[in-house]
Design an enzyme around this catalytic site. Sequence first.
Site, PDB file in Angstrom:
ATOM      1  N   LYS A 112       0.819  -1.215   0.000  1.00  0.00           N
ATOM      2  CA  LYS A 112       0.000   0.000   0.000  1.00  0.00           C
ATOM      3  C   LYS A 112       0.854   1.267   0.000  1.00  0.00           C
ATOM      4  O   LYS A 112       0.466   2.278  -0.571  1.00  0.00           O
ATOM      5  CB  LYS A 112      -0.985   0.003   1.170  1.00  0.00           C
ATOM      6  N   LYS A 199      -2.631 -10.280  -7.189  1.00  0.00           N
ATOM      7  CA  LYS A 199      -3.954 -10.815  -6.831  1.00  0.00           C
ATOM      8  C   LYS A 199      -5.086  -9.918  -7.348  1.00  0.00           C
ATOM      9  O   LYS A 199      -4.909  -8.710  -7.510  1.00  0.00           O
ATOM     10  CB  LYS A 199      -4.055 -10.995  -5.317  1.00  0.00           C
ATOM     11  N   LYS A 202      -9.935  -5.347  -4.863  1.00  0.00           N
ATOM     12  CA  LYS A 202     -10.962  -4.307  -4.904  1.00  0.00           C
ATOM     13  C   LYS A 202     -10.351  -2.965  -5.263  1.00  0.00           C
ATOM     14  O   LYS A 202     -11.006  -2.111  -5.827  1.00  0.00           O
ATOM     15  CB  LYS A 202     -11.587  -4.146  -3.507  1.00  0.00           C
TER      16      LYS A 202
HETATM   17  P1  TYM Z   1     -10.423  -7.880   2.363  1.00  0.00           P
HETATM   18  O1  TYM Z   1     -11.640  -7.038   2.478  1.00  0.00           O
HETATM   19  O2  TYM Z   1      -9.261  -7.345   1.611  1.00  0.00           O
HETATM   20  O3  TYM Z   1     -10.782  -9.275   1.710  1.00  0.00           O
HETATM   21  C1  TYM Z   1     -11.823 -10.086   2.223  1.00  0.00           C
HETATM   22  C2  TYM Z   1     -11.456 -11.546   2.086  1.00  0.00           C
HETATM   23  O4  TYM Z   1     -11.217 -11.900   0.713  1.00  0.00           O
HETATM   24  C3  TYM Z   1      -9.953 -12.543   0.581  1.00  0.00           C
HETATM   25  N1  TYM Z   1      -9.379 -12.165  -0.728  1.00  0.00           N
HETATM   26  C4  TYM Z   1      -8.976 -13.038  -1.665  1.00  0.00           C
HETATM   27  N2  TYM Z   1      -8.962 -14.385  -1.688  1.00  0.00           N
HETATM   28  C5  TYM Z   1      -8.491 -14.983  -2.815  1.00  0.00           C
HETATM   29  N3  TYM Z   1      -8.028 -14.298  -3.903  1.00  0.00           N
HETATM   30  C6  TYM Z   1      -8.024 -12.939  -3.905  1.00  0.00           C
HETATM   31  N4  TYM Z   1      -7.591 -12.277  -4.969  1.00  0.00           N
HETATM   32  C7  TYM Z   1      -8.498 -12.261  -2.747  1.00  0.00           C
HETATM   33  N5  TYM Z   1      -8.639 -10.941  -2.419  1.00  0.00           N
HETATM   34  C8  TYM Z   1      -9.170 -10.913  -1.169  1.00  0.00           C
HETATM   35  C9  TYM Z   1      -9.119 -12.002   1.729  1.00  0.00           C
HETATM   36  O5  TYM Z   1      -8.061 -12.882   2.055  1.00  0.00           O
HETATM   37  C10 TYM Z   1     -10.157 -11.911   2.834  1.00  0.00           C
HETATM   38  O6  TYM Z   1     -10.322 -13.161   3.475  1.00  0.00           O
HETATM   39  N6  TYM Z   1      -8.106  -7.374   6.746  1.00  0.00           N
HETATM   40  C11 TYM Z   1      -9.147  -8.092   6.070  1.00  0.00           C
HETATM   41  C12 TYM Z   1     -10.507  -7.994   6.758  1.00  0.00           C
HETATM   42  C13 TYM Z   1     -10.504  -8.312   8.199  1.00  0.00           C
HETATM   43  C14 TYM Z   1     -10.505  -9.602   8.785  1.00  0.00           C
HETATM   44  C15 TYM Z   1     -10.546  -9.395  10.184  1.00  0.00           C
HETATM   45  C16 TYM Z   1     -10.458 -10.892   8.246  1.00  0.00           C
HETATM   46  C17 TYM Z   1     -10.560  -7.433   9.233  1.00  0.00           C
HETATM   47  N7  TYM Z   1     -10.586  -8.073  10.407  1.00  0.00           N
HETATM   48  C18 TYM Z   1     -10.535 -10.484  11.073  1.00  0.00           C
HETATM   49  C19 TYM Z   1     -10.454 -11.964   9.147  1.00  0.00           C
HETATM   50  C20 TYM Z   1     -10.489 -11.750  10.531  1.00  0.00           C
HETATM   51  C21 TYM Z   1      -9.292  -7.554   4.664  1.00  0.00           C
HETATM   52  O7  TYM Z   1      -8.923  -6.456   4.371  1.00  0.00           O
HETATM   53  O8  TYM Z   1      -9.951  -8.353   3.809  1.00  0.00           O
END
Ligand code: TYM
Length: 330
Positions: A112, A199, A202
């Site tokens: 980032k 990857k 979003k």
């Molecule tokens: P976030 O919002 O970036 O993504 C949500 C979930 O989607 C998965 N993910 C992917 N999996 C496979 N291929 C991809 N290209 C891909 N892009 C995203 C992420 O691994 C995630 O599981 N920090 C976290 C949110 C969070 C969280 C937590 C998760 C906050 N607190 C506590 C688990 C437990 C996040 O930004 O996810």
Amino acid sequence: MQKTIFSGVQPSGNLHLGNYLGAIRNWVAMQKKYSSIFCIVDLHAITAPQDPKQLKEKIIEVAKIYLAAGIDPEESTIFVQSQIPQHAELMWILNTITKTGELYKMTQFKDKVGASKTKENLLSVDAGLLNYPILMAADILLYDVHLVPVGEDQLQHIELARTLARRFNDRFGETFTVPEPYVLKEGMRIMGLDNPAKKMSKSAPSKYNRIELLDSPDEIREKIRKAVTDSGSAIEYSDEQPAIKNLLNIFSLITNTHPKKIASNFEDQGYKKFKEDLAGSIIEFLSPFQKKYHETSDAEVLMQLKNGKEKLLSIAEKKIKEVKKKVGFI
Ligand code: TYM
């Protein structure tokens, strides 16, 4: 007693197939077996600038996506992170046992901040972005979670949650359950359609990076048509062909067919036919989900989020009370 799982998605940008195949799909499959908590992590979302009106809409959108994807509010609890103040409170306490070096080394933070990690650049980064993984640890530790189902990109953050749980327990006595990550090999890392070395995300600037869960059939066809392919024209499941491998992985996950079997079905048919069929399968796959999404009202979602908050507040209050006592607060 049932074990607890916890996971979340940021209500920033548009959710895509990577979020679904890497995370949400697994939550749906696990919810019957575990006591399940799924969060909309709005406190995390504001570590990047958000338009307040849009953020509000996105929070509701993500909750609707959870329900439409098959999260059953009878089995699972869904809630909004900022509505349970103990997340931020626990984060502060965990902040005091986290080394800044543990935060600076996070791959997501480095991505980032960008390539130019000059001192000046680092000094201008918001503290929230650096401290982001501590808040994630607080989310998980607050509910004595056993398993955290996520995509591969979150593993490093869960490792920090484990470290902080052990460190707190060592210093103040047994308080937190040490969580385990839960990652399925299939789907754990769906790559960008415009660049198979990164990857699907979003926040990628181009919409051609991802298939969004609410994309129309025409958008899906266009994005798959434009997806980059490898040099040559063979359809093979191999590391030598990362772009086709990624498309085959997506095809495989949404049709429940082995990727090598799909590759052999399209062996002599060329990219055009392969892409047309893949787009068709994605449209078919997303169609019932999208129907359910559009049938779910804001009122229904808000009611489920309120229920979720009410269910979790007492658990969070109890845990934070225990933590404060251990630390020595009166
Ligand atoms: P976030 O919002 O970036 O993504 C949500 C979930 O989607 C998965 N993910 C992917 N999996 C496979 N291929 C991809 N290209 C891909 N892009 C995203 C992420 O691994 C995630 O599981 N920090 C976290 C949110 C969070 C969280 C937590 C998760 C906050 N607190 C506590 C688990 C437990 C996040 O930004 O996810």
